[in-house]
Enzyme design. Structure first.
Site, short mmCIF file in Angstrom:
data_model
loop_
_atom_site.label_atom_id
_atom_site.label_comp_id
_atom_site.label_asym_id
_atom_site.label_seq_id
_atom_site.Cartn_x
_atom_site.Cartn_y
_atom_site.Cartn_z
N SER A 7 0.84 -1.20 0.00
CA SER A 7 0.00 0.00 0.00
C SER A 7 0.87 1.24 0.00
O SER A 7 1.61 1.49 0.96
CB SER A 7 -0.90 0.02 1.24
OG SER A 7 -1.46 1.31 1.37
N HIS A 32 -1.09 -1.33 -4.35
CA HIS A 32 -2.36 -0.93 -3.74
C HIS A 32 -2.38 0.59 -3.56
O HIS A 32 -1.52 1.16 -2.87
CB HIS A 32 -2.50 -1.64 -2.39
CG HIS A 32 -3.81 -1.44 -1.71
ND1 HIS A 32 -4.93 -2.19 -2.02
CD2 HIS A 32 -4.19 -0.59 -0.72
CE1 HIS A 32 -5.93 -1.82 -1.24
NE2 HIS A 32 -5.52 -0.84 -0.44
N ASP A 34 -4.52 3.71 -2.29
CA ASP A 34 -5.63 4.08 -1.44
C ASP A 34 -6.13 5.47 -1.79
O ASP A 34 -5.40 6.46 -1.66
CB ASP A 34 -5.19 4.05 0.03
CG ASP A 34 -5.05 2.63 0.55
OD1 ASP A 34 -6.03 1.88 0.48
OD2 ASP A 34 -3.95 2.28 1.01
N MET A 36 -8.79 8.32 -0.85
CA MET A 36 -9.66 8.77 0.24
C MET A 36 -10.15 10.17 -0.04
O MET A 36 -9.38 11.01 -0.52
CB MET A 36 -8.89 8.76 1.57
CG MET A 36 -8.25 7.42 1.90
SD MET A 36 -7.50 7.46 3.53
CE MET A 36 -6.64 5.87 3.53
N MET A 67 -11.94 4.64 -1.18
CA MET A 67 -12.63 4.92 0.07
C MET A 67 -13.28 6.29 -0.09
O MET A 67 -12.86 7.28 0.51
CB MET A 67 -11.63 4.89 1.24
CG MET A 67 -11.20 3.48 1.60
SD MET A 67 -9.68 3.43 2.56
CE MET A 67 -8.50 3.50 1.23
N MET A 136 -11.90 -5.70 5.10
CA MET A 136 -11.04 -4.75 5.85
C MET A 136 -10.72 -5.34 7.22
O MET A 136 -11.61 -5.78 7.95
CB MET A 136 -11.76 -3.40 6.03
CG MET A 136 -11.92 -2.56 4.77
SD MET A 136 -10.38 -2.16 3.91
CE MET A 136 -9.45 -1.26 5.18
N ASP A 170 -6.84 -6.16 4.19
CA ASP A 170 -6.18 -4.85 4.17
C ASP A 170 -6.23 -4.24 5.55
O ASP A 170 -7.31 -3.94 6.07
CB ASP A 170 -6.91 -3.96 3.15
CG ASP A 170 -6.29 -2.58 2.99
OD1 ASP A 170 -5.20 -2.34 3.55
OD2 ASP A 170 -6.91 -1.75 2.29
C1 DX5 Z 1 -6.36 1.81 5.32
C2 DX5 Z 1 -5.90 1.45 3.93
C3 DX5 Z 1 -4.79 0.47 3.92
C4 DX5 Z 1 -3.53 0.87 4.64
C5 DX5 Z 1 -2.94 -0.36 5.22
O1 DX5 Z 1 -7.54 2.51 5.23
O2 DX5 Z 1 -6.95 0.91 3.18
O3 DX5 Z 1 -4.50 0.06 2.58
O4 DX5 Z 1 -2.59 1.51 3.83
O5 DX5 Z 1 -1.81 -0.01 5.93
P1 DX5 Z 1 -1.13 -0.94 7.01
O6 DX5 Z 1 -0.65 -2.17 6.29
O7 DX5 Z 1 -0.03 -0.09 7.52
O8 DX5 Z 1 -2.16 -1.29 8.05
ZN ZN Z 2 -6.45 -0.02 1.24
#
Ligand code: DX5
Ligand code: ZN
Length: 214
Positions: A7, A32, A34, A36, A67, A136, A170
């Site tokens: 990620s 990955h 993310d 937001m 997200m 999640m 994740d």
């Molecule tokens: C959280 C994200 C994840 C995050 C995971 O909302 O969707 O992808 O980056 O990070 P770690 O592996 O550090 O928990």
């Molecule tokens: Zn994620």
């Protein structure tokens, strides 16, 4: 098939393209990303223009985790920016069937994500149409949180119902928790903090794969 998806939320955004290249060289299977919106989750990251710019930095599949409150509206932007797998949340405002249709009509793979408090049964009606289910294992919004082991029955449930589907986990995936998630039936592992804070990301990814396959 086991896949490790670092990620980039935990990467150095100041040198994002180099970080993507580095992850590819370290053996990542996909990347990955993310996304937001500061509304669906209390944090903001990046949008399709940045995905488009970093697309040329790597030949790995882009695993885009939306997200955001209205994924349907932005699917075409992320598809044309170079996303390969587009995952959106059941808890978003968009219609699930219409959003999956739109993703597929653009030639991309569709994933459906559920937050920790959401019952896994909400994904059952869509299992035949989805390429991936994202369970999640933290509350979405931030990296570096602790793995929620009590999400594992959700993973096992989907694995039993749909043996061939990709199941992604994740949040809080590290050298200890990856085995737990793999045993429950997950095969796609997102990891931010554990990979990016590792002094040897290549060894970490290799270790994750061995543990997930074992
Ligand atoms: C959280 C994200 C994840 C995050 C995971 O909302 O969707 O992808 O980056 O990070 P770690 O592996 O550090 O928990
Ligand atoms: Zn994620």
């Amino acid at each position: 098939m086991v896949k490790i998806s670092p990620s980039i939320l935990s990467s150095d955004y100041g040198k994002l393209a180099l970080e993507l290249k580095r992850m590819q060289d370290c053996g990542a299977d996909m990347l990955h990303i993310d996304v937001m919106d500061g509304h669906f989750v209390p944090n903001l990251t990046l949008g399709a223009p940045i995905v488009k710019c970093i697309r040329k930095a790597s030949s790995l599949p882009f695993d885009v985790h939306l997200m955001i409150s209205d994924p349907y509206r932005y699917i075409p932007d992320f598809a044309s920016a170079g996303a390969d797998i587009i995952t959106f949340h059941y808890e978003s405002d968009s219609d699930v069937d219409a959003t999956v249709d739109l993703i597929h009509s653009l030639g991309k793979k569709a994933g459906l994500a559920v937050k920790p408090k959401t019952d896994i049964s909400v994904v059952y009606p869509y299992l035949d149409r989805l390429d991936m289910v994202l369970v999640m294992t933290v509350e979405p919004g931030f990296g570096g949180q602790s793995f929620m082991q009590d999400m594992m029955p959700k993973v096992a449930d989907i694995r039993q119902r749909k043996p061939e589907i990709d199941i992604q986990v994740d949040g809080g995936i590290n050298a200890d928790t990856i085995s737990v998630a793999a045993q429950a039936g997950a095969n796609v592992f997102v990891s931010g903090n554990a990979i990016f804070s590792s002094p040897d990301a290549e060894a970490t990814i290799r270790d994750f794969k061995a543990k997930a396959e074992g």
